[in-house]
Design a protein around this motif. Structure first.
Motif, PDB file in Angstrom:
ATOM      1  N   UNK A  68      29.366   6.300 -19.517  1.00 45.70           N
ATOM      2  CA  UNK A  68      29.447   7.703 -19.918  1.00 45.70           C
ATOM      3  C   UNK A  68      29.052   8.666 -18.797  1.00 45.70           C
ATOM      4  N   UNK A  69      28.587   8.123 -17.697  1.00 47.79           N
ATOM      5  CA  UNK A  69      28.026   8.946 -16.635  1.00 47.79           C
ATOM      6  C   UNK A  69      29.066   9.790 -15.908  1.00 47.79           C
ATOM      7  N   UNK A  70      30.262   9.292 -15.718  1.00 52.40           N
ATOM      8  CA  UNK A  70      31.299  10.077 -15.028  1.00 52.40           C
ATOM      9  C   UNK A  70      31.571  11.373 -15.780  1.00 52.40           C
ATOM     10  N   UNK A  71      31.693  11.292 -17.113  1.00 51.99           N
ATOM     11  CA  UNK A  71      31.931  12.502 -17.907  1.00 51.99           C
ATOM     12  C   UNK A  71      30.743  13.466 -17.818  1.00 51.99           C
ATOM     13  N   UNK A  72      29.547  12.917 -17.822  1.00 49.09           N
ATOM     14  CA  UNK A  72      28.365  13.777 -17.713  1.00 49.09           C
ATOM     15  C   UNK A  72      28.355  14.516 -16.376  1.00 49.09           C
ATOM     16  N   UNK A  73      28.641  13.801 -15.302  1.00 49.32           N
ATOM     17  CA  UNK A  73      28.635  14.424 -13.971  1.00 49.32           C
ATOM     18  C   UNK A  73      29.749  15.459 -13.838  1.00 49.32           C
ATOM     19  N   UNK A  74      30.913  15.188 -14.446  1.00 50.09           N
ATOM     20  CA  UNK A  74      31.986  16.192 -14.416  1.00 50.09           C
ATOM     21  C   UNK A  74      31.553  17.440 -15.180  1.00 50.09           C
ATOM     22  N   UNK A  75      30.827  17.264 -16.281  1.00 50.71           N
ATOM     23  CA  UNK A  75      30.304  18.402 -17.035  1.00 50.71           C
ATOM     24  C   UNK A  75      29.278  19.190 -16.234  1.00 50.71           C
ATOM     25  N   UNK A  76      28.404  18.488 -15.527  1.00 46.97           N
ATOM     26  CA  UNK A  76      27.418  19.162 -14.682  1.00 46.97           C
ATOM     27  C   UNK A  76      28.095  19.948 -13.569  1.00 46.97           C
ATOM     28  N   UNK A  77      29.118  19.345 -12.967  1.00 49.81           N
ATOM     29  CA  UNK A  77      29.859  20.027 -11.902  1.00 49.81           C
ATOM     30  C   UNK A  77      30.565  21.262 -12.453  1.00 49.81           C
ATOM     31  N   UNK A  78      31.114  21.162 -13.655  1.00 47.46           N
ATOM     32  CA  UNK A  78      31.785  22.307 -14.281  1.00 47.46           C
ATOM     33  C   UNK A  78      30.792  23.438 -14.551  1.00 47.46           C
ATOM     34  N   UNK A  79      29.613  23.101 -15.060  1.00 47.93           N
ATOM     35  CA  UNK A  79      28.577  24.115 -15.302  1.00 47.93           C
ATOM     36  C   UNK A  79      28.174  24.804 -14.003  1.00 47.93           C
ATOM     37  N   UNK A  80      28.064  24.018 -12.948  1.00 47.83           N
ATOM     38  CA  UNK A  80      27.691  24.581 -11.654  1.00 47.83           C
ATOM     39  C   UNK A  80      28.776  25.523 -11.150  1.00 47.83           C
ATOM     40  N   UNK A  81      30.031  25.134 -11.290  1.00 47.19           N
ATOM     41  CA  UNK A  81      31.138  26.002 -10.869  1.00 47.19           C
ATOM     42  C   UNK A  81      31.131  27.312 -11.658  1.00 47.19           C
ATOM     43  N   UNK A  82      30.844  27.232 -12.947  1.00 46.80           N
ATOM     44  CA  UNK A  82      30.781  28.440 -13.768  1.00 46.80           C
ATOM     45  C   UNK A  82      29.634  29.349 -13.332  1.00 46.80           C
ATOM     46  N   UNK A  83      28.502  28.756 -12.947  1.00 42.31           N
ATOM     47  CA  UNK A  83      27.373  29.573 -12.512  1.00 42.31           C
ATOM     48  C   UNK A  83      27.637  30.244 -11.167  1.00 42.31           C
ATOM     49  N   UNK A  84      28.569  29.702 -10.395  1.00 41.86           N
ATOM     50  CA  UNK A  84      28.941  30.324  -9.116  1.00 41.86           C
ATOM     51  C   UNK A  84      29.775  31.599  -9.325  1.00 41.86           C
ATOM     52  N   UNK A  85      30.344  31.750 -10.500  1.00 40.71           N
ATOM     53  CA  UNK A  85      31.136  32.924 -10.854  1.00 40.71           C
ATOM     54  C   UNK A  85      32.197  33.237  -9.789  1.00 40.71           C
ATOM     55  N   UNK A  86      32.942  32.220  -9.419  1.00 37.92           N
ATOM     56  CA  UNK A  86      34.038  32.392  -8.483  1.00 37.92           C
ATOM     57  C   UNK A  86      33.657  32.346  -7.017  1.00 37.92           C
ATOM     58  N   UNK A  87      32.378  32.328  -6.703  1.00 39.05           N
ATOM     59  CA  UNK A  87      31.949  32.242  -5.297  1.00 39.05           C
ATOM     60  C   UNK A  87      32.066  30.808  -4.816  1.00 39.05           C
ATOM     61  N   UNK A  88      32.162  30.669  -3.527  1.00 41.99           N
ATOM     62  CA  UNK A  88      32.225  29.339  -2.941  1.00 41.99           C
ATOM     63  C   UNK A  88      30.807  28.810  -2.738  1.00 41.99           C
ATOM     64  N   UNK A  89      30.678  27.503  -2.622  1.00 39.72           N
ATOM     65  CA  UNK A  89      29.356  26.910  -2.398  1.00 39.72           C
ATOM     66  C   UNK A  89      28.781  27.288  -1.031  1.00 39.72           C
ATOM     67  N   UNK A  90      29.627  27.684  -0.124  1.00 36.67           N
ATOM     68  CA  UNK A  90      29.146  28.053   1.199  1.00 36.67           C
ATOM     69  C   UNK A  90      28.869  29.534   1.307  1.00 36.67           C
ATOM     70  N   UNK A  91      29.153  30.301   0.247  1.00 32.60           N
ATOM     71  CA  UNK A  91      28.908  31.750   0.274  1.00 32.60           C
ATOM     72  C   UNK A  91      27.409  32.001   0.210  1.00 32.60           C
ATOM     73  N   UNK A  92      26.933  33.018   0.934  1.00 31.02           N
ATOM     74  CA  UNK A  92      25.497  33.325   0.855  1.00 31.02           C
ATOM     75  C   UNK A  92      25.154  33.812  -0.536  1.00 31.02           C
ATOM     76  N   UNK A  93      23.945  33.534  -0.932  1.00 31.03           N
ATOM     77  CA  UNK A  93      23.472  33.935  -2.264  1.00 31.03           C
ATOM     78  C   UNK A  93      23.309  35.451  -2.290  1.00 31.03           C
ATOM     79  N   UNK A  94      24.057  36.127  -3.164  1.00 27.91           N
ATOM     80  CA  UNK A  94      23.985  37.577  -3.229  1.00 27.91           C
ATOM     81  C   UNK A  94      23.166  38.053  -4.406  1.00 27.91           C
ATOM     82  N   UNK A  95      22.694  37.124  -5.230  1.00 31.54           N
ATOM     83  CA  UNK A  95      21.861  37.529  -6.357  1.00 31.54           C
ATOM     84  C   UNK A  95      20.410  37.470  -5.941  1.00 31.54           C
ATOM     85  N   UNK A  96      19.591  38.280  -6.545  1.00 29.96           N
ATOM     86  CA  UNK A  96      18.162  38.219  -6.223  1.00 29.96           C
ATOM     87  C   UNK A  96      17.433  37.609  -7.391  1.00 29.96           C
ATOM     88  N   UNK A  97      16.595  36.650  -7.101  1.00 27.34           N
ATOM     89  CA  UNK A  97      15.805  35.971  -8.132  1.00 27.34           C
ATOM     90  C   UNK A  97      14.376  35.999  -7.743  1.00 27.34           C
TER      91      UNK A  97
END
Length: 129
Positions: A100-129
């Motif tokens: 079941x792990x492949x499906x879980x990892x694909x779900x985690x990757x999908x959640x991460x892509x959604x949290x990027x809100x269209x930005x690339x992984x190499x884009x600098x972080x523009x949000x302030x936390x």
């Protein structure tokens, strides 16, 4: 020894004791004030970790994508990565969970892509936390 000399000697000893205590306090005051340097975030090398391509891909992009998404504070990102790494590695070795792990990892990757809100992984972080 006269009374005046005795009092002077006692006063001098007290002054000397106070001086020693002050000097020790000054010397030790810096011990608890250490500045903690943030640990550099070193992306892992692209390697097969779990033997499950979806999980290995997720782990290989974890640090850069989470940094770009601003998911965690930068100083705790490495700890979160290590926890995820250890968990996925342990689950990959469990025959009851591995299918079941492949499906879980694909779900985690999908959640991460959604949290990027269209930005690339190499884009600098523009949000302030």
């Amino acid at each position: 020894m006269t009374l005046l000399k005795q009092r002077s000697a006692v006063a001098f000893c007290r002054l000397l004791d106070i001086g020693v205590l002050v000097a020790l306090g000054v010397l030790l005051s810096g011990c608890g004030q250490g500045v903690r340097k943030p640990q550099p975030i070193v992306p892992p090398q692209k390697i097969t970790l779990t033997g499950i391509p979806a999980c290995d891909s997720y782990l290989n992009s974890y640090l850069t994508c989470h940094r770009a998404a601003g998911t965690y504070p930068v100083d705790s990102l490495q700890t979160h990565y290590q926890t995820m790494h250890d968990t996925l590695l342990q689950e990959a070795s469990d025959p009851g969970v591995r299918p079941y792990l492949a499906n879980r990892c694909m779900g985690l990757a999908q959640q991460l892509q959604e949290s990027l809100q269209g930005r690339s992984c190499t884009a600098p972080n523009t949000t302030s936390r």
